[in-house]
Motif scaffolding. Sequence first.
Motif, PDB file in Angstrom:
ATOM      1  N   ALA A  95     -16.548 -26.901  -6.899  1.00 50.32           N
ATOM      2  CA  ALA A  95     -16.980 -26.999  -8.630  1.00 50.32           C
ATOM      3  C   ALA A  95     -15.908 -27.471  -9.664  1.00 50.32           C
ATOM      4  CB  ALA A  95     -17.848 -25.725  -8.927  1.00 50.32           C
ATOM      5  N   VAL A  96     -14.611 -27.109  -9.002  1.00 52.95           N
ATOM      6  CA  VAL A  96     -13.828 -27.229 -10.422  1.00 52.95           C
ATOM      7  C   VAL A  96     -13.587 -29.267  -9.814  1.00 52.95           C
ATOM      8  CG1 VAL A  96     -11.518 -27.437 -10.810  1.00 52.95           C
ATOM      9  CG2 VAL A  96     -12.053 -25.714 -10.204  1.00 52.95           C
ATOM     10  N   GLY A  97     -13.882 -29.565  -8.682  1.00 47.59           N
ATOM     11  CA  GLY A  97     -13.729 -31.201  -8.524  1.00 47.59           C
ATOM     12  C   GLY A  97     -14.078 -31.980  -8.559  1.00 47.59           C
ATOM     13  N   ASN A 100     -16.645 -35.343 -13.702  1.00 44.54           N
ATOM     14  CA  ASN A 100     -17.809 -35.185 -14.971  1.00 44.54           C
ATOM     15  C   ASN A 100     -19.103 -34.745 -14.529  1.00 44.54           C
ATOM     16  OD1 ASN A 100     -17.617 -35.609 -17.823  1.00 44.54           O
ATOM     17  ND2 ASN A 100     -18.815 -37.777 -17.780  1.00 44.54           N
ATOM     18  N   LEU A 101     -19.233 -34.321 -13.014  1.00 44.83           N
ATOM     19  CA  LEU A 101     -20.289 -34.133 -13.046  1.00 44.83           C
ATOM     20  C   LEU A 101     -20.703 -32.461 -13.667  1.00 44.83           C
ATOM     21  CD1 LEU A 101     -20.388 -35.892 -10.068  1.00 44.83           C
ATOM     22  CD2 LEU A 101     -21.375 -36.192 -11.315  1.00 44.83           C
ATOM     23  N   GLY A 124     -11.248 -27.909 -13.771  1.00 49.12           N
ATOM     24  CA  GLY A 124     -11.331 -29.672 -13.544  1.00 49.12           C
ATOM     25  C   GLY A 124     -10.822 -30.629 -14.478  1.00 49.12           C
ATOM     26  N   ILE A 125     -11.235 -30.087 -15.732  1.00 47.27           N
ATOM     27  CA  ILE A 125     -10.716 -31.244 -17.099  1.00 47.27           C
ATOM     28  C   ILE A 125      -9.118 -31.739 -16.532  1.00 47.27           C
ATOM     29  CG2 ILE A 125     -10.689 -32.059 -19.494  1.00 47.27           C
ATOM     30  CD1 ILE A 125     -13.236 -30.893 -19.551  1.00 47.27           C
ATOM     31  N   VAL A 126      -8.546 -30.562 -17.016  1.00 46.41           N
ATOM     32  CA  VAL A 126      -6.820 -30.667 -17.001  1.00 46.41           C
ATOM     33  C   VAL A 126      -6.475 -31.483 -16.127  1.00 46.41           C
ATOM     34  CG1 VAL A 126      -6.532 -29.392 -18.884  1.00 46.41           C
ATOM     35  CG2 VAL A 126      -6.279 -28.598 -16.429  1.00 46.41           C
ATOM     36  N   LEU A 127      -5.885 -30.929 -14.502  1.00 45.81           N
ATOM     37  CA  LEU A 127      -6.154 -31.646 -13.537  1.00 45.81           C
ATOM     38  C   LEU A 127      -7.029 -32.716 -13.505  1.00 45.81           C
ATOM     39  CD1 LEU A 127      -6.997 -28.817 -10.728  1.00 45.81           C
ATOM     40  CD2 LEU A 127      -4.928 -29.192 -11.012  1.00 45.81           C
ATOM     41  N   ASN A 128      -7.527 -33.466 -13.969  1.00 47.09           N
ATOM     42  CA  ASN A 128      -8.211 -34.761 -13.468  1.00 47.09           C
ATOM     43  C   ASN A 128      -7.491 -35.229 -15.007  1.00 47.09           C
ATOM     44  OD1 ASN A 128     -10.267 -36.453 -12.121  1.00 47.09           O
ATOM     45  ND2 ASN A 128     -10.400 -37.108 -14.213  1.00 47.09           N
ATOM     46  N   TYR A 129      -7.303 -35.421 -15.964  1.00 45.83           N
ATOM     47  CA  TYR A 129      -6.684 -35.744 -17.088  1.00 45.83           C
ATOM     48  C   TYR A 129      -5.049 -35.744 -16.451  1.00 45.83           C
ATOM     49  CZ  TYR A 129      -2.711 -34.604 -20.477  1.00 45.83           C
ATOM     50  OH  TYR A 129      -1.705 -34.310 -21.057  1.00 45.83           O
TER      51      TYR A 129
END
Length: 321
Positions: free
Chosen positions: A123-125, A130-131, A156-161
């Motif tokens: 879910a985090v991934g 952005n899903l 998820g947002i901050v890991l991606n950022y």
Amino acid sequence: MRIYAFNGDADGLCALVQLRLAVGDSPSDVLVTGVKRDIQLLARVQAKAGDDCTVLDVSLESNREDLLRLLASGVRVRYFDHHFAGAIPHHPSLEASIDTSRGLCTSILVDRSLDGRHRRWAAVGAFGDNLTEQARRLAESAGVESPDVDELAQLGIVLNYNAYGESIADLHAAPETLAAELLCYRDPLDFVHCSSWYGHLCCGYEDDMERARQVIPTRAAPGIVLVELPGEAWARRTSGTLANSLASAHPTSAIAIVSPRANAYVVSLRVPSHSSVGADEFCRRFPTGGGRRAAAGINHLPSSHLAEFRRAFEEQFRLAD
């Protein structure tokens, strides 16, 4: 030897964590990763017959030559990805779980292969990719209740950022560092509540995004929003997250974020679900372009081609007034 080659963004990291929690990690495991745009990872993999290599969240098409090299050397390869792949090689040592359908990411593909054993990380991934709807369904099926679902979304947002940058020096944390830290927590909520890295990433994210929100679009018209960021580290870190944010705020528009590099630009592109042309298809018109239907990019757009990109972007996605 076990080798993991993974994208340094949220999807790649969370796919990696799921697999390593499932099979167990070893000090001898080799991690090969980099910033978000560092996708030709298999060029850095040196392996021999009998070794195992797991590839996560980087395009097979971009790694084809080195994939064939590894297979010819007797390396067993498992490949999980959702980006454009081209023709998938048929080889007895290749196990490919590649699906480019809309609404999928690599963490979801790994979740399927593990029968949901570490679904909270999936879910985090998915949140990082952005899903949002798919991620919320995963979180709820894993027994996560609000407001904990919102905490997974923020993670998820901050890991991606954190993965966006020209080099590791641009990032708040190297992907290898985060991979080791995340693996300490079977439940991502424990990482949120206990790891100092989470607060560090959140503070960096808030500071950078506040600056990004002040940037005025270079071009905004029906169906398109084009933002050209300054050549600063905070801008490089925010390019992908800003693209996702603008895509949510303008669901009927294509979003292009252009970030300068040395004598070139990097492009992040998002397109609405109704678009007749996918983001990956559009970006592949330019060398080093690729991705998936809803979200794609160009890793190296020469400065001399910027005007061409602007023109093509507007011609393709602008709606009639």
